[in-house]
Scaffold this motif. Structure first.
Motif, short mmCIF file in Angstrom:
data_model
loop_
_atom_site.label_atom_id
_atom_site.label_comp_id
_atom_site.label_asym_id
_atom_site.label_seq_id
_atom_site.Cartn_x
_atom_site.Cartn_y
_atom_site.Cartn_z
N UNK A 41 73.13 12.55 38.18
CA UNK A 41 74.52 13.07 38.32
C UNK A 41 74.84 14.12 37.44
N UNK A 42 74.30 14.20 36.06
CA UNK A 42 74.69 15.07 35.17
C UNK A 42 73.91 16.00 34.90
N UNK A 47 66.59 18.39 39.54
CA UNK A 47 65.97 17.07 39.69
C UNK A 47 65.02 17.07 40.58
N UNK A 48 63.85 16.56 39.89
CA UNK A 48 62.53 16.37 40.94
C UNK A 48 62.16 15.28 40.84
N UNK A 49 61.83 14.48 42.01
CA UNK A 49 61.41 13.21 42.20
C UNK A 49 60.30 12.91 42.88
N UNK A 56 65.00 3.70 52.21
CA UNK A 56 66.38 3.93 52.49
C UNK A 56 67.29 2.41 52.83
N UNK A 57 67.14 1.63 51.80
CA UNK A 57 67.72 0.33 51.75
C UNK A 57 69.19 0.60 50.81
N UNK A 58 69.71 -0.30 50.40
CA UNK A 58 70.81 -0.30 49.61
C UNK A 58 70.69 0.61 48.35
N UNK A 59 69.50 0.43 47.62
CA UNK A 59 69.17 1.20 46.44
C UNK A 59 68.90 2.67 46.95
N UNK A 60 68.00 2.74 47.79
CA UNK A 60 67.50 4.13 48.23
C UNK A 60 68.73 4.96 48.73
N UNK A 66 73.11 10.84 45.71
CA UNK A 66 73.20 11.46 44.66
C UNK A 66 72.34 12.81 44.67
N UNK A 67 71.19 12.68 45.36
CA UNK A 67 70.39 13.76 45.36
C UNK A 67 70.88 14.79 46.33
#
Length: 372
Positions: A41-42, A47-49, A56-60, A66-67
């Protein structure tokens, strides 16, 4: 070379400094994910991942938001996900959402009828690069399985690094090199004992395997290994046994609860030989152990994505951080000893006393040691 280490805090994050690199060591998924999302976010430039599993669950979904936000702010956002590792967890709809927001999204090695052999080789790496300031690598996948908030006490136990310092440039180059097909990238030398290791090299075809062999042979005091999938090739078994025969304290920590049962069968098929050589084996009890660390003597250690199995050493694409750093070695040793306190040591058992079904399971697992 320096070095200081901080003691463990309640959040599951530790720290060490090595050759001008600040290294934060995460052993709790929630703490790691919060740090990654905050850094993303900062970000101001990129941002490379890349991740083997991106669910793509609650965390995903937190990462997806953010992405996409980063991309809409004009950042260079790239996401590379393994087509097999995320096949059942990451939907085409999520991929479409990323692309619609301007994210450069890539499925790594999807099935191709014209090149079916590529599907056998998976991108097992986990790497994130934020601007030119921060990099993350290690064993955590992006999934709620690693979150205590969501999965509770059943969350998986893993280890991950956050790096800031000179090594971030190497992480950026490793990401770029893979994208352009340079699968044998290596910096050439190390940065004051710090090095990112891929498992395919130029001077040595299986670079990670060659590196480990050299370290095993040079070990004089201890060799402590944590791995979720312990199915070493015969040469690696001999190296471990040889080290133990020289008086090196060789300990192997593996999960007592495995997410892949037949791989655990394969690991147990090798126990008798290893135990007979003086190697001590421990099975972690509370939950699934997914961490991948190796500590040699008092100064060298490695953490990354590579398992201690045939696929990681010879087939898949991997990325590890190797470090000659006393502070990092000591911190990882503290974590290892803490994990041993929650483990049961495997004792030698005559094969004749084992149930026939257990021996059959061992043989099946060993024959399937090249699982995808």
């Amino acid at each position: 070379m320096l070095m200081t280490a901080e003691s463990k805090n309640e959040s599951g994050m530790l720290a060490a400094e090595c050759a001008g690199n600040d290294i934060r060591i995460f052993i709790e998924g929630d703490t790691l994910f919060d740090a990654m999302l905050s850094d993303f976010s900062s970000a101001r430039r990129r941002v490379w991942l890349e991740s083997y599993i991106f669910a793509d669950d609650a965390i995903g979904r937190e990462f997806l938001k953010v992405l996409t936000d980063c991309s809409r702010r004009g950042l260079d956002v790239r996401v590379r996900v393994d087509a097999l590792g995320s096949k059942f967890g990451f939907s085409g709809g999520s991929a479409h959402c990323l692309k619609a927001a301007g994210v450069k999204f890539v499925w790594c090695h999807p099935w191709q009828w014209r090149k079916p052999w590529l599907f056998h080789r998976r991108n097992h790496r986990k790497l994130a690069v934020v601007d030119d300031q921060i990099a993350y690598l290690g064993g955590f996948n992006i999934t709620a399985l690693n979150s205590r908030r969501i999965s509770g006490d059943a969350r998986w136990r893993d280890t991950h690094f956050r790096l800031s310092g000179p090594l971030v440039d190497d992480a950026r180059r490793a990401f770029e090199s893979f994208a352009r097909g340079d699968l044998k990238w290596q910096r050439g030398g190390n940065r004051d004992g710090m090095e990112l290791l891929t498992n395919h090299g130029r001077a040595c075809r299986f670079r990670l395997r060659c590196h480990l062999k050299d370290r095993f042979n040079a070990a004089r005091k201890r060799l402590w290994l944590t791995t979720p999938y312990f199915v070493p090739d015969s040469g690696t078994q001999r190296d471990l046994c040889r080290a133990a025969s020289k008086g090196v304290d060789v300990r192997v920590l593996v999960p007592g609860k495995s997410d892949v049962p037949f791989v655990q069968w394969a690991a147990r098929a090798a126990y008798s030989t290893l135990l007979a050589s003086g190697i001590r084996i421990f099975e972690y009890q509370p939950r699934v152990l997914h961490a991948k660390t190796l500590i040699v003597d008092d100064d060298w250690s490695t953490v990354g994505r590579a398992n201690f199995d045939y696929r990681s050493l010879f087939i898949n694409y991997e990325l590890n951080l190797a470090a000659e750093c006393h502070a990092l070695n000591a911190t990882l040793a503290t974590i290892f000893e803490s994990d041993l306190n929650e483990s049961l040591e495997v004792r030698q058992r005559p094969c004749s006393r084992r149930l026939p079904s257990a021996r059959v399971g061992d043989l099946i697992g060993w024959s399937e040691r090249q699982w995808p």
